[in-house]
Design a protein around this motif. Structure first.
Motif, PDB file in Angstrom:
ATOM      1  N   TRP A 221       0.847  -1.136  -0.017  1.00 37.32           N
ATOM      2  CA  TRP A 221       0.210  -0.003   0.095  1.00 37.32           C
ATOM      3  C   TRP A 221       0.887   1.513   0.015  1.00 37.32           C
ATOM      4  N   HIS A 222       1.994   1.278   0.773  1.00 34.53           N
ATOM      5  CA  HIS A 222       2.883   2.252   0.823  1.00 34.53           C
ATOM      6  C   HIS A 222       3.182   2.687  -0.653  1.00 34.53           C
ATOM      7  N   GLY A 223       3.686   1.577  -1.386  1.00 31.75           N
ATOM      8  CA  GLY A 223       4.282   1.909  -2.603  1.00 31.75           C
ATOM      9  C   GLY A 223       3.009   2.517  -3.431  1.00 31.75           C
ATOM     10  N   TRP A 224       2.109   1.909  -3.574  1.00 32.39           N
ATOM     11  CA  TRP A 224       0.850   1.962  -4.332  1.00 32.39           C
ATOM     12  C   TRP A 224       0.693   3.560  -4.074  1.00 32.39           C
ATOM     13  N   ALA A 225       0.749   4.141  -2.757  1.00 34.78           N
ATOM     14  CA  ALA A 225       0.446   5.502  -2.347  1.00 34.78           C
ATOM     15  C   ALA A 225       1.368   6.638  -2.814  1.00 34.78           C
ATOM     16  N   GLY A 226       2.545   6.015  -3.267  1.00 27.51           N
ATOM     17  CA  GLY A 226       3.720   7.000  -3.619  1.00 27.51           C
ATOM     18  C   GLY A 226       4.826   7.096  -2.877  1.00 27.51           C
ATOM     19  N   HIS A 227       4.873   6.357  -1.595  1.00 23.69           N
ATOM     20  CA  HIS A 227       5.803   6.436  -0.509  1.00 23.69           C
ATOM     21  C   HIS A 227       7.018   5.945  -0.723  1.00 23.69           C
ATOM     22  N   ASP A 228       7.460   5.139  -2.040  1.00 24.66           N
ATOM     23  CA  ASP A 228       8.523   4.605  -2.005  1.00 24.66           C
ATOM     24  C   ASP A 228       9.389   5.112  -3.483  1.00 24.66           C
ATOM     25  N   ALA A 229      10.543   5.762  -3.384  1.00 26.45           N
ATOM     26  CA  ALA A 229      11.219   6.265  -4.540  1.00 26.45           C
ATOM     27  C   ALA A 229      11.846   5.311  -5.614  1.00 26.45           C
ATOM     28  N   ASP A 230      11.717   4.243  -5.156  1.00 26.59           N
ATOM     29  CA  ASP A 230      12.268   3.097  -6.071  1.00 26.59           C
ATOM     30  C   ASP A 230      11.550   2.670  -7.223  1.00 26.59           C
ATOM     31  N   ILE A 231       9.874   3.122  -7.029  1.00 32.31           N
ATOM     32  CA  ILE A 231       8.899   2.472  -7.890  1.00 32.31           C
ATOM     33  C   ILE A 231       8.954   3.370  -9.125  1.00 32.31           C
ATOM     34  N   THR A 232       9.251   2.728 -10.402  1.00 34.33           N
ATOM     35  CA  THR A 232       8.779   3.382 -11.656  1.00 34.33           C
ATOM     36  C   THR A 232       7.618   2.909 -12.261  1.00 34.33           C
ATOM     37  N   LEU A 233       6.856   3.782 -12.874  1.00 31.29           N
ATOM     38  CA  LEU A 233       5.461   3.784 -13.239  1.00 31.29           C
ATOM     39  C   LEU A 233       5.466   3.349 -14.743  1.00 31.29           C
ATOM     40  N   PRO A 234       4.685   2.512 -15.348  1.00 35.43           N
ATOM     41  CA  PRO A 234       3.637   1.673 -14.508  1.00 35.43           C
ATOM     42  C   PRO A 234       4.224   0.629 -13.679  1.00 35.43           C
ATOM     43  N   HIS A 235       3.650   0.272 -12.604  1.00 31.52           N
ATOM     44  CA  HIS A 235       4.221  -1.078 -11.735  1.00 31.52           C
ATOM     45  C   HIS A 235       3.233  -2.201 -11.353  1.00 31.52           C
ATOM     46  N   VAL A 236       3.955  -3.183 -10.975  1.00 27.56           N
ATOM     47  CA  VAL A 236       3.420  -4.267 -10.678  1.00 27.56           C
ATOM     48  C   VAL A 236       3.803  -4.532  -9.071  1.00 27.56           C
ATOM     49  N   PRO A 237       2.840  -4.328  -8.267  1.00 29.36           N
ATOM     50  CA  PRO A 237       3.256  -4.715  -6.713  1.00 29.36           C
ATOM     51  C   PRO A 237       3.362  -5.910  -6.161  1.00 29.36           C
ATOM     52  N   GLY A 238       3.624  -6.241  -5.004  1.00 25.03           N
ATOM     53  CA  GLY A 238       3.794  -7.637  -4.554  1.00 25.03           C
ATOM     54  C   GLY A 238       5.228  -7.886  -4.094  1.00 25.03           C
ATOM     55  N   HIS A 239       5.412  -8.329  -2.757  1.00 30.35           N
ATOM     56  CA  HIS A 239       6.687  -8.786  -2.386  1.00 30.35           C
ATOM     57  C   HIS A 239       6.802 -10.045  -1.592  1.00 30.35           C
ATOM     58  N   GLU A 240       5.676 -10.531  -1.000  1.00 34.17           N
ATOM     59  CA  GLU A 240       5.535 -11.831  -0.276  1.00 34.17           C
ATOM     60  C   GLU A 240       5.110 -12.754  -1.257  1.00 34.17           C
ATOM     61  N   LEU A 241       5.770 -13.798  -1.273  1.00 29.46           N
ATOM     62  CA  LEU A 241       5.420 -14.680  -2.451  1.00 29.46           C
ATOM     63  C   LEU A 241       6.146 -15.946  -2.011  1.00 29.46           C
ATOM     64  N   ALA A 242       5.096 -17.181  -2.885  1.00 32.76           N
ATOM     65  CA  ALA A 242       5.788 -18.637  -2.678  1.00 32.76           C
ATOM     66  C   ALA A 242       5.084 -18.757  -4.040  1.00 32.76           C
TER      67      ALA A 242
END
Length: 349
Positions: free
Chosen positions: A42-63
């Motif tokens: 949510w922080h990334g989607w809200a614009g709080h992370d400078a590493d993100i380049t748009l357009p973007h696919v979120p998600g970091h917890e995975l198996a």
């Protein structure tokens, strides 16, 4: 492949067809079987992370399952069941040489530095350094919850916080990280005070071993910090801010006893404003103020052994599963709706 994509910060994402990823020479492509919906997304989607380049696919917890393997990968093959820390290390910098992969200077993070796991497939670099084998008896949904929230809480409580049996531990914020911290501290023999405004979160915290639960909105002028000091007979030995706000960080530090330890786990984006910690108390009471940033893949075995033995039950944290099509609405709602446990997205459902 189908993936959740957003093109502007704070505007509704959508599920659409995008090109399939390809593995780097030292990387793999994983077919995502489950991926956690985390407040960091949510922080990334809200614009709080400078590493993100748009357009973007979120998600970091995975198996999931290894689908394709780069030519330089040694330890992994197609068909392997895997998970991964949210901090993916390079394996070759000075930090990595010291074993500190979680603070790698050249780290990558799926869902932040590159497209993430709210998709049918995700590419992961430096596979031999970062992949973790998922035991057959562990479901993909449970394994997905390990990569950020549970592993982060485990390192925060055990390695950074140095929890001991019989100590008092305060956990401020009982979302996925906080509930994981409650469970881990209680399993270590500590007595836990869980602090959260949401009744459902406090209920789960009690189920996972909290001795006391505090609603910070319902306590007196001294707030949550005073409530913690009263319940613990002088203050917590260890306290965690698992939410990430100026108020919870200050309350966590102020609720400690002399020579206590505060661990900051929740993200504090610049938009939250300045954080005023009681540094006069930090000095006078010789308090420790520590950060904790995930957990390296090589540190997973002790945690997985506790999960395998049943001493830790991360599966109980998963309170909802949703399909990929429901992810955009669920992501947007995280800024306002109180969470209860961990929601896991099943891209193949």
């Amino acid at each position: 492949m189908r993936a959740v994509v957003f093109e502007r910060y704070g505007e509704r994402a959508e599920v659409r067809e995008v090109p399939d990823p390809a593995p780097a020479r030292d990387g793999v492509v994983v077919r995502v079987e489950a991926t956690g919906l985390c407040r960091s997304d949510w922080h990334g989607w809200a614009g709080h992370d400078a590493d993100i380049t748009l357009p973007h696919v979120p998600g970091h917890e995975l198996a999931g399952v290894v689908e394709a393997v780069g030519p330089d990968v040694v330890n992994w093959r197609a068909g392997d069941r895997v998970t991964v820390p949210f901090v993916c290390a390079c394996g070759s910098c000075a930090d990595c040489a010291a074993g500190d992969h979680q603070v790698c200077a050249r780290q990558s993070q799926p869902g932040f530095t590159h497209w993430g796991s709210f998709a049918e497939y995700v590419a992961l670099d430096h596979a031999d350094v970062n992949l973790v084998a998922v035991p057959e008896e562990l479901s993909y949904a449970t394994a997905a919850a390990l990569g950020c929230r549970f592993a982060t809480a485990f390192r925060a409580v055990v390695a950074q916080g140095r929890v001991k049996a019989g100590e008092w531990v305060a956990v401020h914020g009982c979302g996925g990280v906080g509930l994981s911290a409650v469970m881990i501290a209680a399993a270590a023999g500590a007595r836990v005070v869980a602090v959260d405004t949401a009744p459902g979160a406090r209920e789960l915290a009690r189920e996972f071993g909290a001795a006391h639960c505090v609603d910070p909105a319902a306590v007196g002028p001294g707030g949550a910090a005073q409530a913690v000091r009263e319940l613990t007979g002088g203050g917590a030995h260890l306290s965690l801010d698992a939410l990430g706000s100026p108020a919870t960080a200050a309350a966590s530090v102020s609720g400690l006893r002399r020579r206590g330890r505060h661990v900051q786990v929740g993200l504090l984006p610049a938009a939250a404003g300045p954080v005023a910690l009681p540094l006069e108390r930090v000095i006078g009471w010789e308090l420790e103020v520590l950060g904790s940033h995930g957990m390296a893949a090589h540190a997973y075995p002790p945690m997985l052994e506790l999960v395998r033995s049943g001493a830790l039950r991360p599966d109980l944290l998963v309170t909802a599963t949703i399909a990929l099509d429901a992810a955009p609405a669920a992501l947007a709602s995280m800024g306002t709706a109180p969470g209860r446990g961990v929601t896991v997205i099943l891209p193949g459902a």
